[in-house]
Design a protein around this motif. Structure first.
Motif: not given
Length: 541
Positions: A436-455
């Protein structure tokens, strides 16, 4: 010797080679001589025969050009007709005429092309025919000339037959040597083509003269696009690398060899590679004649080494974090116990409400620090896998304690939709938290400071009693050509990524008998869907 004229090369290939070309050429020469003889001897009774021979020869030459193999198979028929024309001309012009030379040519050709035995037989037949047509006109003094001519026929058959036999033997030797050379060349080509190292050979001017398959893979350039071109034109980025000067010195003959280790290379297709390059000078007659480069693609190996160093660094950070968390536990325990005592005392004493609220805030944050410290200890723990009953919602909350603040601090929105009453799953909470940490980290890196992550979490219908965990981001998505490779080891779209996170995560989910599905469209984000079977009833706590 190879023909220098393209049209002559085509004619030779059509007829079967230079030796066969002599047949129509000699016939054309004979026709020319016959025509000249008729022109110089007007009114001669042999003119009709010469005309017939000219027409016959034109037909043979035309047929030989159109159907060479078929006409060559009719060589005995052509031989008989040629002998007939020669003897008829001798009969018409007299036994002492120069037409006797035609018999010498016919005998010599037969001996040369078909062997000494056939040449001797043709010579004997020609001699008998010559005697038959010239016998009535021979006188005593002419018999000496006739015998000399007959001896010349036999000598021509034997002499040219021996020469033809020697040439055949030499030609067979040459063909055998050529076959062996071609076999060696094929063997060497197969060896070079089978090498895992790239091999490129350059001439003295730096043009590519050899290029194997391994270099096609590592260099990103096919051999047909490289052969004959300047090396630095094929590899434009190579001219900017440190070892390019060494290569130029090698081609100039000022050095004998060079080695370049772990050189970064920008491939023409946009990818990057790390190469080991070894160059060796080629000499011919003591002079520089080019160079051979051995190119080893060490991208995977270097990535593995870097990943190992990164893993070692992460392990050290994990040990440090575990130590810090362990050290935090003691003061946090003291703080929490004191706060609890203060709250107990507040029940029997008149404590101002605002002070009581502050104490309760301190209690909540102390408990939060304790949970964070416990989460760090759990995440950094290096122990054999221990399967227990895991509450996925609780796993999500514990993981967000570690990463939620950093995600929000980066300006991203984090939304959780957790279905209540989920059935537990059987697994290793520490390993699942790593996923889960890896998936959240990848999502954060992909957004580049703008956007939303949903769990999201939800129960599944298939398998019944299972749990689905979804991590979705609104980032740029994954290109279609890369989507099927996201779980491959060392494959990454990040410039500084190791390419191991999703591969390890995939292995962990499979170890838990779960499945991973990834869906992505360019510009519409990426969704990872993890599905786990529910824990056996007897294993649920």
């Amino acid at each position: 010797m190879q023909p220098t004229l393209p049209w002559l090369d085509r004619v030779l290939r059509r007829l079967g080679g230079p030796r066969v070309l002599a047949l129509p050429l000699l016939r054309i020469l004979a026709v020319g001589i016959g025509v000249a003889w008729v022109a110089l001897s007007p009114g001669h009774e042999a003119g009709g025969l010469v005309l017939a021979f000219v027409l016959y020869s034109a037909g043979i030459i035309t047929a030989l050009a159109a159907w060479p193999a078929g006409i060559l198979r009719l060589n005995v028929f052509v031989l008989v007709v040629d002998l007939g024309f020669a003897l008829a001309l001798i009969a018409a012009t007299g036994a002492g005429s120069a037409m006797f030379l035609a018999l010498l040519v016919i005998t010599g050709l037969q001996s040369y092309y078909y062997g000494i035995r056939r040449g001797v037989l043709v010579g004997v037949a020609a001699a008998i025919g010559y005697l038959a047509v010239g016998w009535p006109a021979l006188t005593g003094l002419e018999w000496a000339n006739v015998m000399i001519r007959l001896a010349a026929l036999v000598a021509t058959a034997v002499g040219i037959g021996v020469l033809g036999d020697l040439e055949d033997r030499e030609r067979i030797k040459v063909l055998e040597l050529t076959r062996q050379a071609q076999a060696r060349e094929r063997f060497i080509t197969n060896v070079v083509g089978s090498l895992q190292e790239g091999v490129v050979a350059l001439d003295a001017d730096g043009r590519v003269i050899a290029w194997n398959e391994a270099l096609e893979r590592s260099g990103g350039v096919e051999a047909v696009a490289a052969l004959g071109r300047d090396f630095f034109a094929v590899f434009p980025s190579a001219g900017r690398l440190a070892w390019s000067d060494s290569l130029r010195q090698l081609l100039a003959g000022t050095i004998e060899s060079f080695t370049a280790e772990a050189a970064d290379y920008d491939r023409p297709d946009g990818g990057r590679a790390i190469l080991n390059v070894r160059g060796t000078l080629l000499r011919e007659h003591g002079r520089p004649a080019g160079a051979v480069l051995l190119v080893e693609d060490v991208t995977s190996r270097v990535s593995l080494e870097r990943s190992a160093r990164q893993a070692e660094k992460l392990a050290a950070i994990g040990t440090l974090a575990a130590g810090v968390a362990h050290e935090l536990n003691n003061p946090i325990g003291v703080i929490s116990s004191r706060i609890e005592l203060m709250l107990l005392d507040a029940e029997s004493r008149a404590v101002p409400p605002d002070v009581l609220d502050d104490v309760r805030v301190l209690q909540r944050h102390a408990q939060r620090v304790a949970r964070i410290a416990q989460g760090l200890l759990s995440f950094a723990r290096q122990a054999p896998r221990e399967e227990t009953s895991v509450d996925v919602n609780e796993l999500v909350e514990d993981t967000l304690l570690l990463v939620e603040k950093s995600i929000v601090r980066d300006g991203l929105r984090l939304t959780r939709t957790l279905a209540p009453g989920l059935p537990p799953i059987q697994g290793d909470a520490n390993a699942l938290q790593q996923v889960l940490v890896n998936l959240l980290t990848n999502a954060r890196d992909a957004l580049g400071g703008r956007g939303e992550i949903v769990i999201e979490t939800a129960p599944t219908r298939e398998p019944p009693g299972g749990v689905r965990l979804v991590v979705r981001d609104s980032g740029p998505g994954i290109p279609p050509e890369a989507l099927h490779r996201v779980f491959d080891p060392f494959f990454t779209t990040k410039r500084e990524g190791t390419g191991l996170g999703l591969s390890i995560s995939y292995g962990i989910v499979r170890d838990h008998h779960g499945t991973v599905d990834v869906r992505s469209e360019p510009g519409r984000g990426t969704t990872f869907i993890l599905t786990f079977p529910g824990a056996p009833v007897g294993a649920r706590v």
